[in-house]
Design a protein around this motif. Structure first.
Motif, PDB file in Angstrom:
ATOM      1  N   PRO A   1       0.744  -1.296   0.206  1.00 20.43           N
ATOM      2  CA  PRO A   1       0.090   0.047  -0.095  1.00 20.43           C
ATOM      3  C   PRO A   1       0.768   1.140  -0.193  1.00 20.43           C
ATOM      4  CG  PRO A   1      -0.712  -1.557   1.535  1.00 20.43           C
ATOM      5  CD  PRO A   1       0.340  -1.837   1.311  1.00 20.43           C
ATOM      6  N   LYS A   2       0.089   2.297  -0.465  1.00 22.45           N
ATOM      7  CA  LYS A   2       1.008   3.578  -0.740  1.00 22.45           C
ATOM      8  C   LYS A   2       1.027   4.322   0.620  1.00 22.45           C
ATOM      9  CE  LYS A   2      -0.187   4.314  -5.498  1.00 22.45           C
ATOM     10  NZ  LYS A   2      -0.980   5.164  -6.412  1.00 22.45           N
ATOM     11  N   ILE A   3       2.135   4.802   1.147  1.00 23.16           N
ATOM     12  CA  ILE A   3       1.939   5.649   2.196  1.00 23.16           C
ATOM     13  C   ILE A   3       2.183   7.039   1.666  1.00 23.16           C
ATOM     14  CG2 ILE A   3       3.646   6.504   4.281  1.00 23.16           C
ATOM     15  CD1 ILE A   3       4.564   3.620   4.333  1.00 23.16           C
ATOM     16  N   PHE A   4       2.867   7.539   0.717  1.00 20.77           N
ATOM     17  CA  PHE A   4       2.860   8.644   0.083  1.00 20.77           C
ATOM     18  C   PHE A   4       2.901   8.731  -1.370  1.00 20.77           C
ATOM     19  CE2 PHE A   4       5.816  12.332  -1.201  1.00 20.77           C
ATOM     20  CZ  PHE A   4       5.301  13.063  -0.998  1.00 20.77           C
ATOM     21  N   ALA A   5       2.466   9.625  -1.984  1.00 17.68           N
ATOM     22  CA  ALA A   5       2.494   9.942  -3.442  1.00 17.68           C
ATOM     23  C   ALA A   5       2.461  11.268  -4.122  1.00 17.68           C
ATOM     24  CB  ALA A   5       1.443   8.728  -4.328  1.00 17.68           C
ATOM     25  N   VAL A   6       3.446  11.582  -4.868  1.00 22.55           N
ATOM     26  CA  VAL A   6       3.149  12.920  -5.472  1.00 22.55           C
ATOM     27  C   VAL A   6       3.640  12.605  -6.965  1.00 22.55           C
ATOM     28  CG1 VAL A   6       5.747  13.351  -5.034  1.00 22.55           C
ATOM     29  CG2 VAL A   6       4.119  15.127  -5.389  1.00 22.55           C
ATOM     30  N   LYS A   7       2.928  13.510  -7.889  1.00 24.30           N
ATOM     31  CA  LYS A   7       3.143  13.160  -9.228  1.00 24.30           C
ATOM     32  C   LYS A   7       3.735  14.619  -9.774  1.00 24.30           C
ATOM     33  CE  LYS A   7       0.840  12.477 -13.807  1.00 24.30           C
ATOM     34  NZ  LYS A   7      -0.016  12.230 -14.303  1.00 24.30           N
ATOM     35  N   LYS A   8       5.080  14.374 -10.460  1.00 24.69           N
ATOM     36  CA  LYS A   8       5.775  15.259 -11.109  1.00 24.69           C
ATOM     37  C   LYS A   8       5.867  15.028 -12.378  1.00 24.69           C
ATOM     38  CE  LYS A   8       8.328  17.027  -6.842  1.00 24.69           C
ATOM     39  NZ  LYS A   8       9.687  17.380  -6.336  1.00 24.69           N
ATOM     40  N   GLY A   9       5.637  15.930 -13.175  1.00 22.40           N
ATOM     41  CA  GLY A   9       5.610  15.660 -14.557  1.00 22.40           C
ATOM     42  C   GLY A   9       4.617  14.638 -14.934  1.00 22.40           C
ATOM     43  N   GLU A  10       5.201  13.560 -15.452  1.00 18.04           N
ATOM     44  CA  GLU A  10       4.228  12.447 -16.386  1.00 18.04           C
ATOM     45  C   GLU A  10       4.628  11.224 -15.052  1.00 18.04           C
ATOM     46  OE1 GLU A  10       6.004  12.083 -20.012  1.00 18.04           O
ATOM     47  OE2 GLU A  10       7.498  10.870 -19.444  1.00 18.04           O
ATOM     48  N   THR A  11       5.498  11.098 -14.133  1.00 15.61           N
ATOM     49  CA  THR A  11       5.731  10.431 -12.989  1.00 15.61           C
ATOM     50  C   THR A  11       5.190  10.372 -11.867  1.00 15.61           C
ATOM     51  OG1 THR A  11       7.971   9.966 -14.552  1.00 15.61           O
ATOM     52  CG2 THR A  11       7.607   8.839 -12.109  1.00 15.61           C
ATOM     53  N   VAL A  12       4.481   9.202 -11.299  1.00 14.93           N
ATOM     54  CA  VAL A  12       3.966   9.315 -10.027  1.00 14.93           C
ATOM     55  C   VAL A  12       5.258   8.732  -9.286  1.00 14.93           C
ATOM     56  CG1 VAL A  12       2.512   8.576  -8.126  1.00 14.93           C
ATOM     57  CG2 VAL A  12       1.732   9.096 -10.609  1.00 14.93           C
ATOM     58  N   TYR A  13       5.673   9.498  -8.065  1.00 12.55           N
ATOM     59  CA  TYR A  13       6.615   9.002  -6.964  1.00 12.55           C
ATOM     60  C   TYR A  13       6.084   8.637  -5.655  1.00 12.55           C
ATOM     61  CZ  TYR A  13       9.845  11.479 -10.355  1.00 12.55           C
ATOM     62  OH  TYR A  13      10.533  11.997 -11.348  1.00 12.55           O
ATOM     63  N   THR A  14       6.314   7.353  -5.379  1.00  8.60           N
ATOM     64  CA  THR A  14       5.580   6.801  -4.400  1.00  8.60           C
ATOM     65  C   THR A  14       6.467   6.201  -3.471  1.00  8.60           C
ATOM     66  OG1 THR A  14       5.166   4.472  -5.336  1.00  8.60           O
ATOM     67  CG2 THR A  14       3.472   6.237  -5.824  1.00  8.60           C
ATOM     68  N   LEU A  15       6.173   6.374  -2.053  1.00  9.41           N
ATOM     69  CA  LEU A  15       6.708   5.580  -0.949  1.00  9.41           C
ATOM     70  C   LEU A  15       5.432   4.384  -0.416  1.00  9.41           C
ATOM     71  CD1 LEU A  15       9.110   5.477   0.814  1.00  9.41           C
ATOM     72  CD2 LEU A  15       7.897   6.896   2.515  1.00  9.41           C
ATOM     73  N   ARG A  16       6.033   3.107  -0.481  1.00  9.80           N
ATOM     74  CA  ARG A  16       5.064   2.132  -0.086  1.00  9.80           C
ATOM     75  C   ARG A  16       5.478   1.338   1.237  1.00  9.80           C
ATOM     76  NH1 ARG A  16       1.437   0.673  -4.328  1.00  9.80           N
ATOM     77  NH2 ARG A  16       2.035   2.067  -6.076  1.00  9.80           N
ATOM     78  N   LEU A  17       4.415   0.737   1.880  1.00  9.80           N
ATOM     79  CA  LEU A  17       4.448   0.246   3.142  1.00  9.80           C
ATOM     80  C   LEU A  17       5.745  -0.828   3.502  1.00  9.80           C
ATOM     81  CD1 LEU A  17       3.389   0.204   5.981  1.00  9.80           C
ATOM     82  CD2 LEU A  17       1.992  -1.711   4.923  1.00  9.80           C
ATOM     83  N   LEU A  18       5.937  -1.393   2.517  1.00  4.93           N
ATOM     84  CA  LEU A  18       7.066  -2.664   2.678  1.00  4.93           C
ATOM     85  C   LEU A  18       8.338  -2.334   2.003  1.00  4.93           C
ATOM     86  CD1 LEU A  18       4.688  -5.836   1.997  1.00  4.93           C
ATOM     87  CD2 LEU A  18       5.233  -4.482   4.221  1.00  4.93           C
ATOM     88  N   PRO A  19       9.206  -2.060   3.116  1.00  3.34           N
ATOM     89  CA  PRO A  19      10.666  -1.390   2.449  1.00  3.34           C
ATOM     90  C   PRO A  19      11.485  -2.847   2.284  1.00  3.34           C
ATOM     91  CG  PRO A  19      10.550  -1.655   4.901  1.00  3.34           C
ATOM     92  CD  PRO A  19       9.375  -2.167   4.480  1.00  3.34           C
ATOM     93  N   ILE A  20      11.101  -3.408   1.347  1.00  2.92           N
ATOM     94  CA  ILE A  20      11.912  -4.786   0.617  1.00  2.92           C
ATOM     95  C   ILE A  20      12.138  -4.730  -0.750  1.00  2.92           C
ATOM     96  CG2 ILE A  20      11.075  -6.370   2.594  1.00  2.92           C
ATOM     97  CD1 ILE A  20       8.896  -7.287   0.472  1.00  2.92           C
TER      98      ILE A  20
END
Length: 420
Positions: free
Chosen positions: A42-61
């Motif tokens: 699951p997403k913890i954080f998401a931000v879209k810059k230009g055409e790419t969505v930058y996401t931080l997700r729950l499982l750091p693996i």
């Protein structure tokens, strides 16, 4: 808790640098990158810059860069389908909605007659049941809506599979390569602070409580003779002392330009080969030079690359103890031990893990970067690509086997943990 935080930071750094390599080369090659993700789940954080969505997700693996064309495009408009479209100022389609149309009352609704999203980027349909056929050009930056989120439509020339072999090869290779660059940078920082090991016949830091300190030896002392034998390098000192455990030896020392004799009795310890060897309790001397630190950074990275392949060779030939294989639990425990030794050990450990990640990822195994590179090389040799369905199946099987191996290694970690 401290170990857990350090582990998350280290793996976050390694994964983000790895995926950044894929991302930056893909963008330079003109490939549409839909998402740059650190972690899975699951997403913890998401931000879209230009055409790419930058996401931080729950499982750091792990992490990934989702590039258009690597997987089949999920957006597919069929004849007879009702969709909503939005037009920009150039009267081109800038947004397409294919489901939950009731949420978009401001859209222009049409029944599709023909849609080409690959080369022509055109859409034709009927706004009314008996109305005329209307043709629309689709903007190259047009998006489609899925789960209330806009995704950019990928023209054929912006998809991964459409790019030249070299561009695809470099895009995949860039991930492991960035891990090697990270290792070099970390080692350069380490040697810039700690100094570069020198082979001069001098003493580095003297360890308290050992024979050298008890006899009055100091850091910086130059040893020119031991028991009358000339010494011209640090290795000469190490070799002589290690051969004389628990023996009295005589040193000729130069300090501040003055020569003096000093006697001491060596200590002893078990060497790597299991044999007893002599020690006096001093570190290797170092020198501070940024140019030398850069050279040492590259040479240390090369050393660990070489050791990785030595370990892999032993694993294949049966010379490696499988019980020593470490998975997530083993790495976590090792990191805890490293953290307890201080920052500089953490730096070395991080650089080693970065080299390890690069080498393992370059192995020609399905689901790894090396496996994907092998398919690109195979395409170059055959003159045509392997069918996407067959390649996807191979990667799926490879991924399943890797997950099975991970479970087995983790089980081995747990057994080793509870049998200590």
């Amino acid at each position: 808790m401290e170990t857990l935080i350090i582990v998350v930071i280290i793996f976050g750094l390694l994964v983000s640098i790895h995926e950044f390599g894929h991302l930056i080369v893909a963008k330079r090659s003109g490939i549409l990158c839909r998402e740059y993700a650190i972690g899975f789940g699951p997403k913890i954080f998401a931000v879209k810059k230009g055409e790419t969505v930058y996401t931080l997700r729950l499982l750091p693996i792990g992490g990934y860069v989702r590039m258009a064309g690597e997987d089949p495009e999920t957006f597919d408009v069929k004849p007879g389908q009702s969709i909503g479209i939005f037009l920009n100022r150039q009267n081109r389609v800038s947004r397409i909605v294919s489901d939950h149309l009731e949420k978009y009352p401001n859209a222009r609704f049409i029944t599709v007659e023909h849609c080409n999203l690959d080369s022509e980027l055109v859409l034709s349909g009927y706004e009314e049941e008996d109305g005329p056929l209307v043709r629309y050009d689709i903007d190259r930056d047009a998006t489609y809506v899925s789960d209330n989120q806009d995704f950019q439509i990928a023209p054929c020339d912006r998809q991964f599979a459409s790019k030249p072999l070299l561009s695809r090869f470099l895009t995949i290779f860039a991930g492991p390569f960035m891990n090697l660059i990270l290792a070099v940078v970390i080692f350069v920082i380490y040697f810039s602070i700690q100094g570069v090991p020198s082979d001069a016949p001098k003493l580095g830091k003297v360890i308290q409580g050992y024979p050298a300190e008890k006899s009055g030896l100091l850091a910086g002392d130059r040893i020119i003779q031991i028991d009358g034998e000339q010494t011209s390098s640090w290795q000469d000192i190490v070799n002589y002392v290690s051969k004389h455990p628990k023996e009295r030896i005589s040193l000729t020392v130069v300090r501040d330009g003055n020569q003096q004799k000093m006697d001491l009795t060596t200590g002893q310890r078990k060497g790597a080969n299991g044999k007893t060897e002599g020690v006096i309790g001093v570190y290797q001397p170092t020198r501070h030079s940024f140019a030398a630190s850069i050279g040492a950074g590259f040479s240390q990275t090369y050393y660990w690359i070489k050791m990785e392949f030595v370990g892999l060779k032993m694993l294949v030939t049966g010379g490696f103890d499988l019980n020593k294989l470490a998975g997530p639990v083993g790495i976590y425990n090792a990191t805890g031990e490293v953290v307890a030794q201080g920052l500089f050990f953490v730096l070395n450990w991080t650089a080693f893990l970065s080299v390890n990640l690069a080498v393992i990822n370059l192995l020609p195994l399905p689901a790894l970067d090396g496996g994907r590179l092998m398919f690109i090389i195979l395409e170059a040799l055959r003159g045509k690509p392997v069918e996407p369905q067959k390649e996807a199946l191979v990667h799926f099987i490879g991924f399943a086997l890797l997950m099975l191996l991970m479970l087995l290694v983790t089980w081995n970690d747990l057994q080793n943990l509870f049998t200590r």
